[in-house]
Enzyme design. Structure first.
Site, PDB file in Angstrom:
ATOM      1  N   MET A  80       0.818  -1.213   0.000  1.00 18.79           N
ATOM      2  CA  MET A  80       0.000   0.000   0.000  1.00 18.79           C
ATOM      3  C   MET A  80       0.851   1.262   0.000  1.00 18.79           C
ATOM      4  SD  MET A  80      -2.977  -1.381   0.200  1.00 18.79           S
ATOM      5  CE  MET A  80      -4.404  -1.258   1.230  1.00 18.79           C
ATOM      6  N   CYS A  81       2.014   1.202  -0.622  1.00 19.97           N
ATOM      7  CA  CYS A  81       2.982   2.289  -0.606  1.00 19.97           C
ATOM      8  C   CYS A  81       2.971   3.016  -1.955  1.00 19.97           C
ATOM      9  CB  CYS A  81       4.372   1.695  -0.323  1.00 19.97           C
ATOM     10  SG  CYS A  81       5.737   2.852  -0.394  1.00 19.97           S
ATOM     11  N   GLY A  82       3.366   4.256  -1.959  1.00 20.38           N
ATOM     12  CA  GLY A  82       3.507   4.989  -3.211  1.00 20.38           C
ATOM     13  C   GLY A  82       4.545   4.378  -4.140  1.00 20.38           C
ATOM     14  N   PHE A  83       5.441   3.554  -3.597  1.00 19.66           N
ATOM     15  CA  PHE A  83       6.481   2.896  -4.394  1.00 19.66           C
ATOM     16  C   PHE A  83       6.109   1.468  -4.791  1.00 19.66           C
ATOM     17  CE2 PHE A  83       9.262   5.748  -1.670  1.00 19.66           C
ATOM     18  CZ  PHE A  83       9.410   6.714  -2.657  1.00 19.66           C
ATOM     19  N   THR A  84       4.906   1.027  -4.469  1.00 19.15           N
ATOM     20  CA  THR A  84       4.502  -0.364  -4.721  1.00 19.15           C
ATOM     21  C   THR A  84       4.627  -0.744  -6.191  1.00 19.15           C
ATOM     22  OG1 THR A  84       3.038  -0.343  -2.811  1.00 19.15           O
ATOM     23  CG2 THR A  84       2.596  -2.026  -4.463  1.00 19.15           C
TER      24      THR A  84
END
Length: 184
Positions: A80-84
């Site tokens: 659930m990360c912006g870098f996923t």
């Protein structure tokens, strides 16, 4: 190298993409030439990443000695990360270079903003459905603070050039064929 980076930068605006390509470049050098020659003498300890183990996302023992003789890119991940979306590039790297001795190892962690809230089954399903991930994944572990997995203690302290706490999700460590940290 500077010319390569400037040409890449000219075509890509996204710095994360540029970072990914630089790491891939370093991984290729390590695969083809057996290591990065700029490792300092201080980093040559008797301990190796191969001395550690995880539990795989499927609950099986995953000793890193199994990767001896291969280059390993260890990445703490979160769904659930912006870098996923980096899962796509990691999968592409794995598919392109695994036959030449590169292992991508995903290490799910919920240490940063609760961005990996799921159980192992949920994490595996998410990775497969959304990014077709088939590189090895571990069970969810802590990569920082007092409950830090022992490998992450090694990764963040063994080579003076790459010390310091893991700052966020998708931090990458490159391990050479002998289990030494050669880049971060």
């Amino acid at each position: 190298m500077a010319l390569v980076v400037s040409r890449i930068a000219h075509h890509f605006i996204d710095m994360n993409t540029l970072k990914h390509l630089v790491i891939a470049y370093i991984a290729l050098i390590t695969i083809f030439f057996g290591g990065v020659p700029m490792i300092s003498a201080a980093s040559t300890t008797t301990q190796s990443a191969h001395n550690f183990s995880f539990t795989s996302i499927d609950g099986e023992n995953l000793p890193l000695i199994k990767f001896k003789g291969k280059v390993v890119l260890i990445v703490n991940t979160a769904s659930m990360c912006g870098f996923t979306s980096q899962y796509s590039g990691l999968q592409e790297l794995w598919e392109s270079y695994r036959d030449r001795g590169l292992v991508v190892l995903g290490v799910p962690s919920d240490d940063f903003g609760g961005q990996e809230p799921g159980k192992e089954k949920d994490i595996k399903t998410f990775c497969q459905v959304n990014y077709s991930v088939n590189f090895p994944l571990t069970q969810k572990v802590h990569v920082k603070a007092k409950n830090q997995h022992p490998l992450y203690t090694f990764l963040t302290t063994s080579n003076p050039e790459y010390t310091g706490a893991v700052g966020w999700n998708f931090t990458k460590f490159l391990i050479d064929k002998n289990g030494k940290v050669v880049n971060r």
